[in-house]
Scaffold this motif. Structure first.
Motif, PDB file in Angstrom:
ATOM      1  N   SER A 102       0.846  -1.189   0.000  1.00 30.58           N
ATOM      2  CA  SER A 102       0.000   0.000   0.000  1.00 30.58           C
ATOM      3  C   SER A 102       0.879   1.236   0.000  1.00 30.58           C
ATOM      4  CB  SER A 102      -0.911   0.006   1.231  1.00 30.58           C
ATOM      5  OG  SER A 102      -1.764  -1.112   1.213  1.00 30.58           O
ATOM      6  N   GLY A 125      -5.236   8.183   8.380  1.00 30.11           N
ATOM      7  CA  GLY A 125      -5.851   8.867   7.244  1.00 30.11           C
ATOM      8  C   GLY A 125      -5.730   8.137   5.920  1.00 30.11           C
ATOM      9  N   PHE A 126      -5.046   7.001   5.913  1.00 34.91           N
ATOM     10  CA  PHE A 126      -4.859   6.269   4.657  1.00 34.91           C
ATOM     11  C   PHE A 126      -6.169   5.612   4.242  1.00 34.91           C
ATOM     12  CE2 PHE A 126      -3.817   2.524   2.136  1.00 34.91           C
ATOM     13  CZ  PHE A 126      -2.976   3.075   1.183  1.00 34.91           C
ATOM     14  N   ARG A 127      -6.604   5.896   3.020  1.00 34.47           N
ATOM     15  CA  ARG A 127      -7.811   5.310   2.449  1.00 34.47           C
ATOM     16  C   ARG A 127      -7.509   4.896   1.011  1.00 34.47           C
ATOM     17  NH1 ARG A 127      -8.786   5.928   6.980  1.00 34.47           N
ATOM     18  NH2 ARG A 127     -10.510   6.920   8.035  1.00 34.47           N
ATOM     19  N   MET A 160      -7.708   4.132  -2.723  1.00 38.20           N
ATOM     20  CA  MET A 160      -8.628   4.612  -3.748  1.00 38.20           C
ATOM     21  C   MET A 160      -8.721   3.647  -4.919  1.00 38.20           C
ATOM     22  SD  MET A 160      -6.908   8.392  -3.674  1.00 38.20           S
ATOM     23  CE  MET A 160      -7.800   9.074  -5.042  1.00 38.20           C
ATOM     24  N   SER A 207     -11.721  -5.096  -2.239  1.00 38.45           N
ATOM     25  CA  SER A 207     -12.882  -4.291  -1.869  1.00 38.45           C
ATOM     26  C   SER A 207     -13.724  -3.978  -3.095  1.00 38.45           C
ATOM     27  CB  SER A 207     -12.425  -2.983  -1.218  1.00 38.45           C
ATOM     28  OG  SER A 207     -13.521  -2.107  -1.053  1.00 38.45           O
ATOM     29  N   ASP A 218     -15.626  -1.498  -3.103  1.00 41.92           N
ATOM     30  CA  ASP A 218     -15.858  -0.058  -3.000  1.00 41.92           C
ATOM     31  C   ASP A 218     -14.880   0.790  -3.805  1.00 41.92           C
ATOM     32  OD1 ASP A 218     -17.929  -0.602  -1.217  1.00 41.92           O
ATOM     33  OD2 ASP A 218     -16.638  -0.370   0.541  1.00 41.92           O
ATOM     34  N   ILE A 219     -13.814   0.160  -4.331  1.00 42.80           N
ATOM     35  CA  ILE A 219     -12.826   0.920  -5.099  1.00 42.80           C
ATOM     36  C   ILE A 219     -12.555   0.202  -6.423  1.00 42.80           C
ATOM     37  CG2 ILE A 219     -11.748   1.958  -3.053  1.00 42.80           C
ATOM     38  CD1 ILE A 219      -9.500  -0.095  -3.266  1.00 42.80           C
TER      39      ILE A 219
END
Length: 138
Positions: free
Chosen positions: A43, A106-108, A110, A125, A127-128
């Motif tokens: 990541s 804060g890592f999300r 994308m 996921s 969601d991405i």
């Protein structure tokens, strides 16, 4: 993740500060990231090189990327912490490894890239977006 963030290696020999907003946050499933991270994917936070200040002297290791350019990985020569990835084809950008961030909250992610190399037991996921390789830089 907010503007201006910092991090470094486990032993403190290498430190960095980035003053710009991240361009992207991603998970890379390519075989090279698997090997260099010791995990099923790496990541990272993609930032502009000119907005990042590094103190200390990381070691480097370069490999030939899938599009022919060189990809250079930086790490601490004292403790082995993976730190940065830079590609010859997009030299103005670099990826900072998630594990080196001082504040990881804060890592999300994308996007997931190189999912064609993802381990079959990794749950991606919904969601991405997912890309079988790396999306083209424009």
């Amino acid at each position: 993740m907010t503007q201006s963030f910092s991090g470094g290696c486990a032993c403190g020999s290498i430190r960095y500060v980035c003053i710009g907003n991240p361009i992207a946050m991603l998970n890379c499933h390519c075989r090279d990231c698997q090997q260099s991270s010791g995990a099923p994917f790496a990541s990272g936070v993609v930032v502009r090189v000119d907005e990042t200040e590094v103190s200390g002297s990381p070691g480097t290791y370069s490999v030939r990327g899938s599009r022919g350019g060189s990809t250079t990985r930086s790490f601490c020569t004292q403790c082995g912490t993976p730190l940065f990835t830079r590609g010859e084809l997009v030299p103005e950008l670099m990826s900072i490894r998630f594990a080196s961030l001082d504040d990881q909250a804060g890592f999300r992610p994308m996007v997931d890239i190189w999912t064609s190399s993802a381990q079959p037991w990794v749950q991606l996921s919904g969601d991405i977006p997912h890309y079988p390789q790396s999306p083209q830089h424009e």
